[in-house]
Design a protein around this motif. Structure first.
Motif, short mmCIF file in Angstrom:
data_model
loop_
_atom_site.label_atom_id
_atom_site.label_comp_id
_atom_site.label_asym_id
_atom_site.label_seq_id
_atom_site.Cartn_x
_atom_site.Cartn_y
_atom_site.Cartn_z
N ALA A 159 0.78 -1.22 -0.04
CA ALA A 159 -0.27 0.26 0.04
C ALA A 159 1.03 1.23 0.04
N GLU A 160 0.60 1.65 -0.83
CA GLU A 160 1.61 3.52 -1.08
C GLU A 160 0.31 4.65 -1.01
N LEU A 161 0.57 5.49 0.19
CA LEU A 161 0.18 6.72 -0.09
C LEU A 161 -0.12 8.26 -0.04
N TYR A 162 -0.29 9.39 -0.19
CA TYR A 162 0.41 10.29 0.05
C TYR A 162 1.35 10.93 0.89
N ASN A 163 2.31 11.19 0.84
CA ASN A 163 3.12 11.80 1.83
C ASN A 163 2.40 13.20 2.57
N TYR A 164 1.77 13.66 3.71
CA TYR A 164 0.82 13.94 4.08
C TYR A 164 1.85 15.30 4.13
N SER A 165 3.00 14.99 5.06
CA SER A 165 4.20 16.27 5.22
C SER A 165 4.87 16.35 4.05
N TYR A 166 5.00 16.16 3.00
CA TYR A 166 5.60 16.30 1.99
C TYR A 166 5.61 18.25 0.79
N GLY A 167 6.71 18.31 0.92
CA GLY A 167 6.78 19.65 0.69
C GLY A 167 6.92 21.15 2.40
N MET A 168 7.12 19.68 3.82
CA MET A 168 7.02 20.76 4.58
C MET A 168 8.96 21.01 5.08
N ARG A 169 8.83 21.93 4.79
CA ARG A 169 10.47 21.90 5.46
C ARG A 169 10.97 21.23 6.83
N GLU A 170 9.82 21.11 7.42
CA GLU A 170 10.73 20.47 8.79
C GLU A 170 10.16 18.92 8.81
N SER A 171 9.56 18.55 7.72
CA SER A 171 9.50 17.34 8.04
C SER A 171 10.58 16.48 6.64
N VAL A 172 11.58 14.65 7.47
CA VAL A 172 12.59 14.24 6.95
C VAL A 172 11.89 13.53 5.59
N LEU A 173 10.45 13.07 5.46
CA LEU A 173 10.40 12.98 3.98
C LEU A 173 10.09 14.17 3.69
N THR A 174 10.61 15.12 3.38
CA THR A 174 10.03 16.44 3.29
C THR A 174 10.09 16.42 1.02
N GLY A 175 11.17 15.64 0.88
CA GLY A 175 11.30 15.34 -0.57
C GLY A 175 9.93 13.88 -1.51
N GLN A 176 9.72 13.60 -0.33
CA GLN A 176 9.15 11.98 -0.66
C GLN A 176 7.89 12.35 -0.49
N LYS A 177 7.40 11.93 -1.81
CA LYS A 177 5.39 12.31 -2.32
C LYS A 177 4.56 10.49 -1.83
N ARG A 178 5.14 9.43 -1.63
CA ARG A 178 4.89 9.05 -0.42
C ARG A 178 5.34 7.66 -0.27
N ILE A 179 4.34 7.21 1.00
CA ILE A 179 4.97 6.58 1.62
C ILE A 179 4.15 5.66 1.68
N THR A 180 4.47 4.43 1.78
CA THR A 180 4.51 2.78 2.12
C THR A 180 4.41 2.24 3.52
N LEU A 181 3.24 1.63 3.33
CA LEU A 181 2.66 1.17 4.63
C LEU A 181 2.34 -0.38 4.82
N ILE A 182 2.49 -0.77 5.28
CA ILE A 182 2.62 -2.79 5.62
C ILE A 182 1.92 -3.17 6.94
N ASP A 183 1.80 -4.44 7.05
CA ASP A 183 1.62 -4.95 8.11
C ASP A 183 2.60 -4.98 9.40
N ALA A 184 2.52 -3.82 11.02
CA ALA A 184 3.21 -4.18 11.68
C ALA A 184 3.83 -5.08 12.63
N GLY A 185 3.07 -6.03 12.29
CA GLY A 185 3.28 -7.35 12.35
C GLY A 185 4.92 -7.94 12.45
N ILE A 186 4.79 -7.58 10.44
CA ILE A 186 6.41 -7.56 10.25
C ILE A 186 7.21 -7.38 10.99
N ASP A 187 7.52 -6.77 11.74
CA ASP A 187 8.07 -5.79 12.95
C ASP A 187 8.10 -6.45 13.81
#
Length: 337
Positions: A159-187
């Motif tokens: 699953a990939e969703l738009y990064n809600y912090s995209y373009g925000m200077r204070e975000s560590v993912l400011t230049g990443q358009k999408r984020i990937t989310l998976i089952d937490a049990g994998i960790d």
């Protein structure tokens, strides 16, 4: 699915998996179950009759590293980003903190698919969880070679969703358009990170562990997570945790008391049922996705029996937590005076 396509949102195997899961889990909502959304659960919480749900997912960072996301009817929160967004707007396209469209909320079925996407293992995850079962020397050699390539981090249409912090200077993912989310049990399989979120100040956490292998690995992962994030946690004796129906970890007054109930055999419940053996080769196996009613009753009945047998211990823990909370409030009142 057509709505997501219209708004330019990514479609993945998880969307179709979520549709299948929703068809089974949400059919009691009627023919329009596809329109059910997670934020609507908030209305059920207003009376206090139902417990407040906290769901978990993780963002893979590569090399077996993950960042946890908390999802609730109210918001989606990332400790890594140090940012939250209202759940109804998660998945919209954002630029510097401003929504760029009016896309509707992600469906509840989609979230069920994300939270249950255990098939999104990459090679690193697979070897972490299943490596002990790989015995063929040729296969071991092939895996060893692949682990040195980029294929070790490849996943099957997550699953990939738009990064809600995209373009925000204070975000560590400011230049990443999408984020990937998976089952937490994998960790790891005990989704405790949302409960350890700063400011929640929880007194008691009761953990029911139904992992395939009850051998302390999940508890060690909790200790590892807390250490990495500077969160106070009691000392956990993970190697012996599977020996008792209930264990209490409480040697740090700045941390919540942890009560741990593993899925282990209880002769007082059923002398013939060993869940460890069942998980190794019977219906309790990780990759069995179909249970009959008798099997469900047998497995859940064990958890219920273990919990009932542990009531005196749990009551004692809660009384101690209340005593500490009262003492802490009294101290704060004295300081304020």
């Amino acid at each position: 699915l057509m709505t997501k396509f219209y708004y330019g949102q990514s479609l993945s195997l998880v969307d179709f998996w979520g549709f299948i899961v929703g068809e089974v889990m949400l059919r009691n909502l009627g023919q329009y179950w596809q329109k059910a959304v997670l934020s609507s659960q908030g209305m059920l919480m207003e009376t206090g009759v139902y417990p407040f749900p906290l769901y978990s997912s993780i963002m893979p960072m590569g090399n077996g590293k993950f960042e946890w996301f908390e999802v609730s009817p109210c918001e989606v929160w990332s400790e890594f980003l140090q940012m939250a967004i209202p759940t109804w707007s998660f998945g919209r396209k954002f630029q510097a903190g401003t929504s760029q469209d009016f896309a509707p909320e992600q469906s509840l079925g989609f979230y069920l698919g994300v939270f249950g996407s255990a098939f999104e293992l990459d090679l690193t995850d697979f070897m972490h969880h299943m490596g002990r079962f790989v015995r063929d020397p040729v296969l071991k050699g092939l895996v060893k070679i692949l682990m040195k390539t980029s294929m070790k981090d490849m996943r099957l249409s997550p699953a990939e969703l738009y990064n809600y912090s995209y373009g925000m200077r204070e975000s560590v993912l400011t230049g990443q358009k999408r984020i990937t989310l998976i089952d937490a049990g994998i960790d790891f399989n005990l989704p405790i990170p949302p409960l350890l979120r700063k400011g929640r100040d929880i007194d008691v956490i009761i953990l029911l562990d139904s992992s395939a292998k009850i051998e302390g690995r999940e508890l060690k992962s909790i200790t590892r997570y807390a250490t990495e994030h500077g969160i106070p946690i009691p000392t956990i004796h993970a190697d012996s945790s599977h020996e008792n129906i209930i264990s209490v970890y409480d040697d740090n007054v700045d941390a919540p008391i942890l009560v741990y109930l593993p899925r282990i055999k209880n002769d007082n419940y059923n002398i013939d049922f060993d869940p460890g053996d069942c998980a190794s080769g019977d219906f309790c196996h990780t990759f069995n996705f179909e249970y009959n009613e008798e099997q469900v009753d047998l497995l859940t009945g064990l958890t219920e029996a273990n919990m009932k047998q542990s009531i005196p211990v749990i009551q004692s823990v809660i009384k101690e937590a209340i005593r500490r909370r009262k003492a802490k409030l009294a101290l704060q009142e004295n300081v304020e005076k």
